[in-house]
Write a protein that holds these residues in place. Sequence first.
Motif, short mmCIF file in Angstrom:
data_model
loop_
_atom_site.label_atom_id
_atom_site.label_comp_id
_atom_site.label_asym_id
_atom_site.label_seq_id
_atom_site.Cartn_x
_atom_site.Cartn_y
_atom_site.Cartn_z
N VAL A 149 1.14 -1.76 0.23
CA VAL A 149 0.11 -0.02 0.43
C VAL A 149 0.83 1.29 -0.09
N ALA A 150 0.92 2.08 -0.75
CA ALA A 150 1.39 3.71 -0.79
C ALA A 150 0.96 4.47 -0.30
N ALA A 151 -0.33 4.19 0.34
CA ALA A 151 -0.90 5.16 1.01
C ALA A 151 -1.74 5.00 1.97
N ALA A 152 -2.18 5.50 3.19
CA ALA A 152 -3.40 5.46 4.03
C ALA A 152 -3.88 6.69 4.78
N VAL A 153 -5.75 6.47 4.07
CA VAL A 153 -6.00 7.73 4.12
C VAL A 153 -6.77 7.64 6.16
N VAL A 154 -5.79 8.17 6.67
CA VAL A 154 -7.01 8.12 8.22
C VAL A 154 -7.54 9.11 8.97
N THR A 155 -7.98 9.21 9.94
CA THR A 155 -8.53 10.26 11.01
C THR A 155 -7.98 9.89 12.98
N PRO A 156 -7.29 10.33 12.78
CA PRO A 156 -6.83 9.82 13.61
C PRO A 156 -7.13 10.72 15.21
N ALA A 157 -7.86 11.50 14.91
CA ALA A 157 -8.46 12.70 16.39
C ALA A 157 -9.40 12.06 16.64
N HIS A 158 -10.26 11.41 14.96
CA HIS A 158 -12.19 11.28 15.92
C HIS A 158 -12.37 11.10 14.57
N GLN A 159 -12.37 9.46 14.39
CA GLN A 159 -12.49 8.40 13.08
C GLN A 159 -14.25 8.96 12.81
N TYR A 160 -13.98 8.58 11.29
CA TYR A 160 -15.06 9.38 11.03
C TYR A 160 -15.76 7.76 10.01
N PRO A 161 -17.78 7.68 10.32
CA PRO A 161 -18.01 7.78 11.13
C PRO A 161 -18.37 7.67 12.91
N LEU A 162 -17.05 6.32 13.20
CA LEU A 162 -17.60 6.36 14.22
C LEU A 162 -17.00 6.43 15.67
N GLY A 163 -16.73 7.80 15.34
CA GLY A 163 -15.83 8.82 16.15
C GLY A 163 -14.54 8.50 17.75
N VAL A 164 -14.06 7.12 17.16
CA VAL A 164 -13.13 6.74 18.11
C VAL A 164 -11.66 7.84 17.79
N PRO A 165 -11.07 7.72 18.62
CA PRO A 165 -9.55 8.00 18.45
C PRO A 165 -8.48 7.15 18.70
N LEU A 166 -7.92 7.16 17.26
CA LEU A 166 -6.24 6.19 17.38
C LEU A 166 -6.04 5.74 18.39
N HIS A 167 -6.55 4.32 18.88
CA HIS A 167 -5.68 4.44 19.88
C HIS A 167 -3.96 4.53 20.40
#
Length: 380
Positions: A149-167
Motif C-alpha cells: 500500500v502506497a498511502a493510508a488516509v486516516v482520521t486519528p483524532a476522531h474517526q469518521y463516522p465511528l468517532g473513536v480516536p486512534l489508540h
Amino acid sequence: MPPPFGVLPASSVPSAPPGAPTHDLRPGQPDVSAFPVRAWLRATRHVLSTAPAEIFTACDPRGRIELRTDLAGYLARTRGVVTTPDLIVVTTGFVQTLNLLATVIDGPVAMEDPGHDFYREIVRRTGHDVVPLPVDELGARTGTLASSVAAAVVTPAHQYPLGVPLHPRRRRTLRDWAVGGGLVIEDDYDGEFRYDRQPVGAFQGTAPEHVVYFGTTSETLGPALRLAWMAVPPALIGPLAETKLHADAHTEVLGQLVLARLIETHDYDRHIRAARLRYRRRRDLLLARLAAALPGARFPGVAAGLRALLVLPPGRMDAAGPAEADLLAACERRGIALRGASPLWQTPGPEGLLIGYAAAPERAYPRALEALAETLKVFA
C-alpha cells in the motif's frame, strides 16, 4: 469535511429533501448563522487598508506567505503539527486537497472502512485502487497495512463516522509503517471540537517526514469560504506546488489574508472556543432526546465532532425490512435533512443515521430535534 451536493448520485452524498430543508440536521455542517461577521469585517478592512496593491496579482501556487506563516504557528500551537511555511499548500477545500495529493502519488491507497464514500470516489477517479482499512473500537486497524500500500488516509483524532480516536498502540504501529516506506494522509477531522478532554494531538507531529496533514475552515467557519491547507513532507512540496499551479494557479487571495488576520488577532481561536461550547450543549440535548425516543439505539463516538452516529437497535438492524431506508424516507417526508450510514461501509456494516447537531441555527435546532424524535418514535 462535507462534500458538495449534486456531484455524485444521491446515494453517495448526504441525503436532503429538494430545496431548503425545514429541519437541517446534515452531518458535518457548522452553524453558518454564527459566522463571525464582525471579526471578518474588521479583518477585511485591515487587509484592504494596509496590504500593498500586489495582493491583487497572482500569488505563489502554495498560497500567500502571510497565511502559510500564521498557519504554521497556529497548527504547532493548537494541534502539535511540525511544519514550516514553505511546506504548506493552501487549497480551495478538502476535495481539492485530496485530489491534488492523489494525483502525485502512485500505488494503492488504504482508506478507513467505514469512511466517507465521497472521498473514496475522489481517490478512485485519480486511478488508484482503494484498499479497505478496517476500523473497530480502537480506531483503524493499522497492523493490517501491507507494504504494497502506497498511502493510508486516516482520521486519528476522531474517526469518521465511528468517532473513536486512534489508540496509542495503533498510532505507534502506523508510525512504524510510515517510516518503513508508507505515506500517511491525516485528515484532522473534528480536531478542534472535542468535548470530554483536551483535543487529541495531530498524528503528524510523530513523523513529519512521512505524513501529509489536512485541515480546513469548512467546519470551523463555513464550507463556502473554500479555504483549506496541507502540511507536507519536503519530498512532496515541489510536485504538489506544480500540480496546484496547473489545477487553478492559486487559491483566492483576499480570503487567505483575512483568515491570516483572524489567526493573528486570535479572533479565530475565540470563535472556535465559543462554537465548542455551543455544539457541546447541542450534543447533550440530542443524546437525551433521542435516547428517550428510540430506546436501545447506540451513539458511539460522540466525545467530539459536529454529528452523532445513531446505530439502530439490533431488532431493527437485523430485520428483513430496510430499516435505514424507512427512516430516511420518513425523515424526508417531514423535511428533515440528514443521511444514512450504510453507504460509508466498503464491506457490509450496521444501518443507522448520521445526525448533525451543528447545522441548524440556534433557534431552529430544538424544533429540528423534536421533529426527528417524533419520527423515530414510530420505529421504537
